[in-house]
Design a protein around this motif. Structure first.
Motif, PDB file in Angstrom:
ATOM      1  N   LEU A  26      61.306  40.449  38.572  1.00 48.18           N
ATOM      2  CA  LEU A  26      60.578  41.724  38.440  1.00 48.18           C
ATOM      3  C   LEU A  26      59.100  41.472  38.810  1.00 48.18           C
ATOM      4  N   VAL A  27      58.640  42.195  39.868  1.00 48.06           N
ATOM      5  CA  VAL A  27      57.232  42.035  40.285  1.00 48.06           C
ATOM      6  C   VAL A  27      56.460  43.287  39.815  1.00 48.06           C
ATOM      7  N   VAL A  28      55.479  43.065  38.950  1.00 47.63           N
ATOM      8  CA  VAL A  28      54.672  44.210  38.463  1.00 47.63           C
ATOM      9  C   VAL A  28      53.288  44.126  39.126  1.00 47.63           C
ATOM     10  N   HIS A  29      52.985  45.161  39.936  1.00 48.26           N
ATOM     11  CA  HIS A  29      51.651  45.215  40.580  1.00 48.26           C
ATOM     12  C   HIS A  29      50.724  46.084  39.705  1.00 48.26           C
ATOM     13  N   VAL A  30      49.672  45.461  39.241  1.00 49.10           N
ATOM     14  CA  VAL A  30      48.714  46.229  38.421  1.00 49.10           C
ATOM     15  C   VAL A  30      47.396  46.370  39.205  1.00 49.10           C
ATOM     16  N   GLN A  31      46.946  47.583  39.302  1.00 50.74           N
ATOM     17  CA  GLN A  31      45.668  47.809  39.999  1.00 50.74           C
ATOM     18  C   GLN A  31      44.742  48.595  39.075  1.00 50.74           C
ATOM     19  N   ARG A  32      43.597  47.979  38.774  1.00 53.84           N
ATOM     20  CA  ARG A  32      42.666  48.653  37.851  1.00 53.84           C
ATOM     21  C   ARG A  32      41.287  48.784  38.510  1.00 53.84           C
ATOM     22  N   SER A  33      40.710  49.909  38.301  1.00 56.12           N
ATOM     23  CA  SER A  33      39.361  50.127  38.870  1.00 56.12           C
ATOM     24  C   SER A  33      38.321  49.848  37.801  1.00 56.12           C
ATOM     25  N   VAL A  34      37.369  49.060  38.197  1.00 44.08           N
ATOM     26  CA  VAL A  34      36.231  48.831  37.272  1.00 44.08           C
ATOM     27  C   VAL A  34      34.951  49.044  38.072  1.00 44.08           C
ATOM     28  N   LYS A  35      33.977  49.632  37.400  1.00 40.86           N
ATOM     29  CA  LYS A  35      32.674  49.811  38.052  1.00 40.86           C
ATOM     30  C   LYS A  35      31.791  48.663  37.642  1.00 40.86           C
ATOM     31  N   VAL A  36      31.359  47.897  38.584  1.00 44.43           N
ATOM     32  CA  VAL A  36      30.532  46.726  38.272  1.00 44.43           C
ATOM     33  C   VAL A  36      29.154  46.975  38.857  1.00 44.43           C
ATOM     34  N   LYS A  37      28.163  46.808  38.013  1.00 43.54           N
ATOM     35  CA  LYS A  37      26.781  46.960  38.518  1.00 43.54           C
ATOM     36  C   LYS A  37      26.480  45.808  39.443  1.00 43.54           C
ATOM     37  N   SER A  45      46.273  42.622  40.222  1.00 44.06           N
ATOM     38  CA  SER A  45      46.968  41.433  39.667  1.00 44.06           C
ATOM     39  C   SER A  45      48.489  41.663  39.729  1.00 44.06           C
ATOM     40  N   LYS A  46      49.153  40.594  39.554  1.00 41.74           N
ATOM     41  CA  LYS A  46      50.614  40.641  39.736  1.00 41.74           C
ATOM     42  C   LYS A  46      51.252  39.877  38.584  1.00 41.74           C
ATOM     43  N   ASN A  84      47.419  25.072  35.641  1.00 43.97           N
ATOM     44  CA  ASN A  84      47.052  26.055  36.688  1.00 43.97           C
ATOM     45  C   ASN A  84      45.549  26.361  36.625  1.00 43.97           C
ATOM     46  N   THR A  85      45.022  26.754  37.748  1.00 44.74           N
ATOM     47  CA  THR A  85      43.618  27.192  37.780  1.00 44.74           C
ATOM     48  C   THR A  85      43.623  28.706  37.967  1.00 44.74           C
ATOM     49  N   VAL A  86      43.546  29.358  36.840  1.00 47.99           N
ATOM     50  CA  VAL A  86      43.660  30.825  36.955  1.00 47.99           C
ATOM     51  C   VAL A  86      42.411  31.407  37.613  1.00 47.99           C
ATOM     52  N   LYS A  87      42.657  32.388  38.456  1.00 44.06           N
ATOM     53  CA  LYS A  87      41.529  32.990  39.193  1.00 44.06           C
ATOM     54  C   LYS A  87      41.619  34.515  39.123  1.00 44.06           C
ATOM     55  N   LEU A  88      40.469  35.052  39.014  1.00 40.79           N
ATOM     56  CA  LEU A  88      40.393  36.525  38.959  1.00 40.79           C
ATOM     57  C   LEU A  88      40.344  37.072  40.374  1.00 40.79           C
ATOM     58  N   LYS A  89      41.152  38.079  40.590  1.00 43.09           N
ATOM     59  CA  LYS A  89      41.143  38.680  41.928  1.00 43.09           C
ATOM     60  C   LYS A  89      40.487  40.064  41.852  1.00 43.09           C
ATOM     61  N   GLU A  90      39.310  40.109  42.438  1.00 39.62           N
ATOM     62  CA  GLU A  90      38.607  41.411  42.477  1.00 39.62           C
ATOM     63  C   GLU A  90      38.508  41.842  43.931  1.00 39.62           C
ATOM     64  N   GLU A  91      38.735  43.074  44.171  1.00 33.11           N
ATOM     65  CA  GLU A  91      38.557  43.582  45.529  1.00 33.11           C
ATOM     66  C   GLU A  91      37.601  44.752  45.492  1.00 33.11           C
ATOM     67  N   VAL A  92      36.735  44.723  46.452  1.00 30.78           N
ATOM     68  CA  VAL A  92      35.874  45.900  46.561  1.00 30.78           C
ATOM     69  C   VAL A  92      36.734  47.028  47.109  1.00 30.78           C
ATOM     70  N   ASP A  93      36.649  48.169  46.426  1.00 32.90           N
ATOM     71  CA  ASP A  93      37.478  49.294  46.848  1.00 32.90           C
ATOM     72  C   ASP A  93      36.765  50.025  47.972  1.00 32.90           C
TER      73      ASP A  93
END
Ligand code: ADP
Ligand code: MG
Length: 956
Positions: free
Chosen positions: A266-277, A305-306, A408-417
């Motif tokens: 089961l692959v769960v794709h989570v996409q969250r929007s955050v406003k970063v200054k 994230s997945k 594991n080396t966990v990494k945060l994946k941020e994408e500019v929208d």
């Protein structure tokens, strides 16, 4: 699983770095990855279990072991056997008993006994990963174990009948859906089955061989062929999961396989929007994209994230299942391929081997990120209690033990929208463009408006210029008219002043005549009294005469009686001597006759006297009556004179008011002070009134002729001279006569009279006549030229009679009103004589002196202001200034005003400054400026004080 040569493994210090790369959906994007934050996701149960290790374990693969409860088969088959495992959940340890004398103790991150609830398993194993996924990290939750040990029970249980049995998949999605915002975030799933190295889509059963695509740069694995269904809610998920399970079952039925042989993913794709200054990014942000973003306060960042939830195929060896032929062998090989590959990779990672065979199977390719990669991974291994499966249980435990070593080396994946950033910027551009257009339109409108206004202003300016020019011309014309009018007014004012002076003179005359009238009345009453006294006396005398007549009559009667007695005696004595008697009788008769005659004469004389007295009395009565009539007439005339005086006073005050109204500026231009015709006073007992006198004089003038009157001035007879000069003086009071008098040599005659005569009356009346003539401007020059001033000065110096001095002062005062004559007037001793007359102390004389000095000062001041004259005032010598400064305040109001006015005029001339200061005049000037009864004089004094610095210094 990290690829070979993917950097040092087992690093416990999370690294912070930024990466840019390309997203999976073809659009340009910026991806930032960073290491896990030091803070672990908060979960009460998770903290109490897995998180209890140190920070270095934060990214280690977490491994829990779960023991399935004994089932019926176990009870039947293992009736004689004791369980091969012994759990120590408190110590998180598991003892695996090979036989009664041999056992091994293993430590896990969590140990779940057969009674452990689904909820506790979820919270300890999966929840930390779910929370990490919600924070933007990839995560994996995987179940590994022998078929029938409860992998599917742990992972995929729907719990439709008993909610407490809900497995990790349902609980994870419940948590994820509850945590995200339906407006900005999204959750989508893909559900796949990996069987015989073929990926089948359980949500789209037609898709049976889905390729795995790896990003060569980021190493991200994606399945572009798989259906990705966005979740609406948990029910939607349950439906999809059920649908997927049904498909899995159907596929396995069609292929004649068992679900235990396939891997469910089961692959769960989570996409969250955050406003970063932007500032949060600090100095490390260097890309041009970031520079662009710096323009906006908030950069729209998407956390993608997945979460992989993997229910692996049974880990038991194929040969044990007993089917090793035909396709089953093939199947066993492939099943083994993926699981074997996974085991090899786990081994390699656990042993920090430089080569990790990730690419050997699809499973290891799919789980590339889960072991040795960037995901947070939890592994639950399931075991059964039966000793029959000791070796499977043992191999499962060893698998778990090895997996625990992987970091594991966990990494945060941020994408500019970029899409929303683009939309936002496009919106901004649109609004700015329309704003710009609006502003441009407004500017254009304003410009047009201003241009119109400008044109209008120019027109109105031109119009104003034209009007201004016309106005200027009109004003100039008006100005000329005004100047003319002012000139006219000035002339009128001068006339009014002259009139005023004339009136003042007349009032003085009237007042004098009034006082004389009063005196005359007094005389009349005395006369009346004398008359009545004499009447009384005559009455008394008449009475006495009447008494005498009576007495005489009584004596006559007595004598008659005596005669009768004598006759009797005669008769008696007739007898004795008739002869004698007869002669005696005759004698007596003769005597009687004589006496009778005498008495008769006396009576007649007395009666004549009586009648004479009576007629005298009548005469006196008549005279008295006519006197009374005259007195009444006088009174009537006096009343009319008083009325006239009142009228004249009224006119004078009105005239003064007008003069005051015209202001001080006019005052400076007035031609003189006072001055007027002088009517000579009548002698004490003259009963003529002024009109009568004038009438008489005009009669004389008409009947005798001016030349004859003037000739009488040279008469030898003093009385004639006096009367002639009186007539001339009175004639000179009338304007119309003045010219004739001068023409016919009257002026010369008067001047020679003044020079030659020693008589005071002549002096007084001649001075009066000259004063009258000096009212006329042209006569003033003649008088001066003929030495009149010198002659008047002589008279003034010789005489002390106040009336004479009054006339002389009046004449000089009139001459003072002509500025052209000032120098000669001074030279001829006129000023000195005028001031000298102060010695008289008589109010009438002082009044004329004050008038003269005011006239002089005023004309001089005017001449200075007009530039005809310069220098120190001619009044400075001869004691005039001293007299002005020290003159007593007891003088009459008009005299004081004249003195104050003269002094103020002198103070205007700067050349007089020294004299005024040395004479102590400053004090007087200050006093006048404060106390003078006249506004214009106060203003003049103030002006003199304020405009002269020397005065100001003196005051200080
Ligand atoms: P696997 O997926 O590993 O092959 P299953 O999940 O299908 O095993 O489990 C086999 C059987 O055991 C199922 O009937 C399941 O209900 C039961 N079972 C497994 N684990 C438990 C457990 N912890 N508690 C109760 N029943 C369990
Ligand atoms: Mg199963």
């Amino acid at each position: 699983m990290a690829s070979a040569g993917g950097g040092p493994r087992g690093s416990v210090r999370p690294e912070r770095h930024v990466q840019t790369g390309r997203g999976g959906n073809g659009g340009s994007s910026s991806t930032r990855t960073k290491s896990a934050p030091p803070k672990r996701p908060s979960s009460s149960s998770a903290k109490s279990s897995i998180d209890s290790d140190n920070a270095a374990d934060a990214v280690r693969v977490r491994v829990a072991v779960r023991l399935r409860p004994k089932n019926n088969e176990d009870f039947i088959e293992d009736g004689d056997f004791t369980s091969c495992v012994e759990l120590q959940p408190e110590a998180k340890k598991l003892r695996l008993k090979k036989n009664n004398w041999s056992s091994e103790l293993y430590k896990f991150d969590e140990v779940f006994t057969e009674g452990a609830s689904q909820r506790r398993v979820y919270e300890a194993v999966a929840k930390p990963v779910v929370e990490s996924v919600l924070e933007g990290y990839n995560g994996t939750v995987m179940a590994y174990g022998q078929t029938g040990t409860g992998k599917t029970y742990t992972m995929g249980r729907l719990g439709k009948d008993d909610p407490s049995e809900r497995g990790i998949m349902v609980r994870a999605l419940e948590d994820i859906l509850a945590s995200i915002s339906s407006l900005t975030d999204s959750v989508a799933i893909s559900y796949l089955q990996l069987y015989l190295e073929s990926l089948q889509d359980l949500l789209a059963p037609d898709k049976i061989n889905i390729p795995i695509v790896e990003d060569p740069k980021s190493g991200d694995v994606s399945l572009p062929g798989a259906a990705v269904v966005e979740l609406r809610d948990i029910d939607h998920f349950n439906e999809l999961l059920q649908f997927g399970e049904a498909n899995r079952y159907a596929a396995n039925t069609n292929l004649n396989t068992e679900s235990s042989r396939s891997h469910a993913i089961l692959v769960v794709h989570v996409q969250r929007s955050v406003k970063v200054k932007d500032e949060n990014e600090g100095a490390s942000v260097v890309s041009s994209t970031d520079d662009l973003l710096a323009a906006s306060n908030h950069v729209p960042i998407v956390l993608k994230s997945k979460l992989l939830i993997v229910d692996l195929a049974g880990s038991e060896r194929i040969d044990k299942s007993g089917s090793v032929e035909g396709p089953m062998l093939e199947e066993a090989k492939f099943i083994n391929l993926s699981l074997t590959s996974l085991g090899k990779c786990i081994n390699a990672l656990a042993e920090h081997s430089p080569y990790i065979p990730t690419r050997d199977s699809k499973l290891t390719r799919l789980l590339r990120d889960s072991f040795g990669g960037t995901a947070r991974t939890s592994l639950i291994i399931t075991i059964g209690p039966s000793a029959r499966y000791y070796s499977e249980t043992s191999s499962t435990i060893l698998f778990g033990q090895r997996a625990m070593k992987i970091v594991n080396t966990v990494k945060l994946k941020e994408e500019v929208d970029y899409e929303s950033l683009y939309k936002k910027l496009e919106c901004q551009v649109d609004s700015l463009t329309s704003e710009l257009e609006r502003i441009q339109k407004i500017r254009q409108d304003e410009k047009a408006k201003i241009e119109r206004k400008l044109r209008k202003q120019e027109d109105s300016l031109a119009e104003t210029k034209r009007t201004f020019t016309t106005k200027c011309e009109n004003l100039e014309k008006e100005n000329n008219c005004m100047t003319m009018e002012i000139k006219k007014l000035m002339e009128e004012l001068n006339d009014a002043l002259d009139q005023n002076n004339l009136l003042s003179g007349r009032i003085v005359e009237m007042e004098m005549s009034l006082s004389q009238n009063k005196q005359q009345q007094l005389e009349n009453s005395t006369y009346k009294k004398a008359l009545s006294d004499s009447t009384q006396m005559y009455e008394d005398r008449i009475k006495a005469l009447l008494e005498q007549v009576e007495k005489e009559q009584a004596r006559c009667a007595y004598l008659e009686l005596e005669m009768c007695g004598a006759r009797q005696e005669v008769a008696n004595n007739e007898n004795s001597s008739k002869m004698q008697e007869n002669s005696k009788v005759n004698e007596l008769q003769k005597e009687l006759h004589k006496l009778k005659e005498e008495s008769r004469n006396e009576i007649q004389h007395l009666e004549a006297k009586n009648s004479e007295l009576l007629s005298e009395k009548d005469l006196i009565y008549e005279e008295l009556k006519s006197m009374q009539e005259k007195v009444m007439q006088e009174a009537k005339h006096r009343r009319s004179l008083e009325d006239e005086i009142l009228k004249l006073k009224k006119a004078l005050s009105e005239n003064s008011a007008v003069q005051l109204e015209r202001g001080t500026s006019m005052l400076r231009t007035t031609s003189g002070v006072g001055g007027g015709a002088i009517y000579l006073p009548r002698t004490g007992k003259s009963r003529d009134t002024i009109p009568n006198q004038k009438d008489t004089i005009s009669k004389i003038f008409e009947e005798v002729g001016l030349s004859n009157i003037l000739a009488l001035l040279k008469s030898e007879d003093l009385d004639v001279q006096i009367h002639a000069v009186k007539v001339v003086a009175n004639l000179a009071a009338e304007d119309i006569n003045q010219e004739k008098i001068v023409e016919e040599g009257g002026l010369d005659a008067l001047l020679s009279l003044l020079e030659t005569s020693e008589n005071t009356t002549i002096h007084r009346v001649t001075a009066g006549a000259l004063a009258n003539l000096a009212m006329n401007g042209s006569n003033q020059g003649l008088i001066m030229n003929k030495g009149g001033a010198r002659l008047l000065a002589n008279v003034a110096n010789k005489n002390d009679d106040p009336q004479t001095l009054r006339m002389v002062a009046g004449a000089i005062a009139n001459l003072c009103g002509n500025e052209k004559l000032h120098v000669k007037l001074k030279e001829d001793g006129g000023i000195k004589a005028l001031v000298g007359m102060v010695r008289s102390g008589h109010a009438d004389v002082i009044s004329q002196i004050a008038r003269g000095i005011a006239n002089f000062a005023k004309c001089e001041s005017r001449a200075i202001s007009q530039g005809h004259r310069k220098g120190r005032s001619l009044l400075m010598d001869d004691g005039a200034l001293k007299w002005m400064v020290t003159s007593p305040t007891t003088f009459s109001a008009s005299t004081r005003r004249h003195i104050e006015l003269a002094f103020c005029h002198l103070s205007q001339n700067e050349e007089n400054t020294r004299d005024i200061i040395t004479s102590g005049g400053i004090k007087e000037l200050v006093r006048i400026s404060q106390e003078s009864t006249r506004d214009d004089i106060r203003i003049l004094a103030k002006k003199a004080l304020n405009s002269n610095p020397a005065f100001l210094r003196e005051i200080q």
